[in-house]
Design a protein around this motif. Structure first.
Motif, PDB file in Angstrom:
ATOM      1  N   THR A 184       5.072   5.661   2.741  1.00 25.54           N
ATOM      2  CA  THR A 184       4.351   6.919   2.854  1.00 25.54           C
ATOM      3  C   THR A 184       4.850   7.908   1.806  1.00 25.54           C
ATOM      4  O   THR A 184       6.051   8.065   1.619  1.00 25.54           O
ATOM      5  N   ASN A 185       3.904   8.527   1.142  1.00 23.96           N
ATOM      6  CA  ASN A 185       4.213   9.482   0.103  1.00 23.96           C
ATOM      7  C   ASN A 185       3.619  10.823   0.523  1.00 23.96           C
ATOM      8  O   ASN A 185       2.409  10.965   0.600  1.00 23.96           O
ATOM      9  N   GLU A 233       1.437  11.797  -4.600  1.00 27.76           N
ATOM     10  CA  GLU A 233       1.545  11.080  -5.871  1.00 27.76           C
ATOM     11  C   GLU A 233       1.742   9.599  -5.596  1.00 27.76           C
ATOM     12  O   GLU A 233       2.376   9.213  -4.641  1.00 27.76           O
ATOM     13  N   VAL A 234       1.180   8.761  -6.443  1.00 26.30           N
ATOM     14  CA  VAL A 234       1.366   7.306  -6.321  1.00 26.30           C
ATOM     15  C   VAL A 234       2.140   6.814  -7.517  1.00 26.30           C
ATOM     16  O   VAL A 234       1.994   7.258  -8.609  1.00 26.30           O
ATOM     17  N   ARG A 261      -4.539  13.630   6.804  1.00 28.47           N
ATOM     18  CA  ARG A 261      -5.285  12.378   6.937  1.00 28.47           C
ATOM     19  C   ARG A 261      -4.571  11.326   6.080  1.00 28.47           C
ATOM     20  O   ARG A 261      -4.396  11.530   4.874  1.00 28.47           O
ATOM     21  N   PRO A 262      -4.141  10.217   6.694  1.00 33.01           N
ATOM     22  CA  PRO A 262      -3.472   9.188   5.896  1.00 33.01           C
ATOM     23  C   PRO A 262      -4.499   8.365   5.100  1.00 33.01           C
ATOM     24  O   PRO A 262      -5.456   7.839   5.651  1.00 33.01           O
ATOM     25  N   ILE A 263      -4.302   8.296   3.806  1.00 29.60           N
ATOM     26  CA  ILE A 263      -5.163   7.510   2.924  1.00 29.60           C
ATOM     27  C   ILE A 263      -4.327   6.382   2.347  1.00 29.60           C
ATOM     28  O   ILE A 263      -3.273   6.608   1.764  1.00 29.60           O
ATOM     29  N   ALA A 285       0.842  -1.191   0.000  1.00 27.92           N
ATOM     30  CA  ALA A 285       0.000   0.000   0.000  1.00 27.92           C
ATOM     31  C   ALA A 285       0.878   1.241   0.000  1.00 27.92           C
ATOM     32  O   ALA A 285       1.997   1.226   0.499  1.00 27.92           O
ATOM     33  N   TRP A 286       0.346   2.276  -0.586  1.00 29.14           N
ATOM     34  CA  TRP A 286       1.008   3.569  -0.569  1.00 29.14           C
ATOM     35  C   TRP A 286       0.147   4.480   0.281  1.00 29.14           C
ATOM     36  O   TRP A 286      -1.048   4.653   0.022  1.00 29.14           O
ATOM     37  N   ILE A 287       0.739   5.062   1.299  1.00 30.56           N
ATOM     38  CA  ILE A 287       0.028   5.958   2.194  1.00 30.56           C
ATOM     39  C   ILE A 287       0.245   7.388   1.707  1.00 30.56           C
ATOM     40  O   ILE A 287       1.382   7.861   1.663  1.00 30.56           O
ATOM     41  N   CYS A 288      -0.830   8.031   1.328  1.00 23.88           N
ATOM     42  CA  CYS A 288      -0.763   9.431   0.896  1.00 23.88           C
ATOM     43  C   CYS A 288      -1.298  10.307   2.013  1.00 23.88           C
ATOM     44  O   CYS A 288      -2.371  10.039   2.555  1.00 23.88           O
TER      45      CYS A 288
END
Length: 149
Positions: free
Chosen positions: A143-144, A148-149, A29-31, A11-14
């Motif tokens: 975490t980004n 951007e992903v 807010r972490p998404i 997972a990438w946390i934006c």
């Protein structure tokens, strides 16, 4: 053997700002961004295996006061149940005290072993239980902060 592809466990946390001009970490807010295929598979598994198993759960697991994450559960059902209980209590009492707790971080602390132990009591096929075991093992994230992903 049930195996979940390792790519599905990443997972990438934006960090999405909650306020116009964020200056502190609490303003984000972490998404969690996960692959689309795993989300589709999760929904299929839940609908085909978990919902039926929860509807016929063993007596050791009680869900009569559980409204979230259920096939027919909703916040509306929760409020109706609360109002019904309060109304019944007010018919024999002068007042009723209601305590509300915020469990917004509850799923940040779920122990997979405990969850799987409870799932083992549900009526799901062995191959699906093994899929759940593999699904909950070996997740990773990064975490980004640029969004951007």
């Amino acid at each position: 053997m049930a195996v979940v592809p390792s790519q599905w466990k990443k997972a990438w946390i934006c960090a999405i700002p909650k306020v116009k001009n964020p200056t502190d970490n609490s303003h984000f807010r972490p998404i969690s961004i996960t692959p689309v295929l795993v989300r589709v598979m999760e929904r299929m598994v839940v609908r085909k295996y978990l919902y039926p198993a929860l509807n016929t759960s063993p007596t050791t697991l009680t869900f009569h006061d559980q409204y979230a994450f259920r096939p027919n559960g909703s916040t509306t059902a929760t409020v109706i149940s609360l109002l019904q209980t309060v109304s019944e209590l007010l018919s024999t009492n002068l007042f009723v005290a209601v305590y509300a707790l915020d469990f917004s971080k509850a799923f940040d602390t779920v122990r997979n072993a405990t969850l799987l132990e409870k799932m083992a009591t549900l009526d799901v096929p062995d191959y699906m239980y093994n899929w759940f075991v593999d699904f909950f093992a070996g997740h990773s994230h990064c975490t980004n902060f640029k969004g951007e992903v």
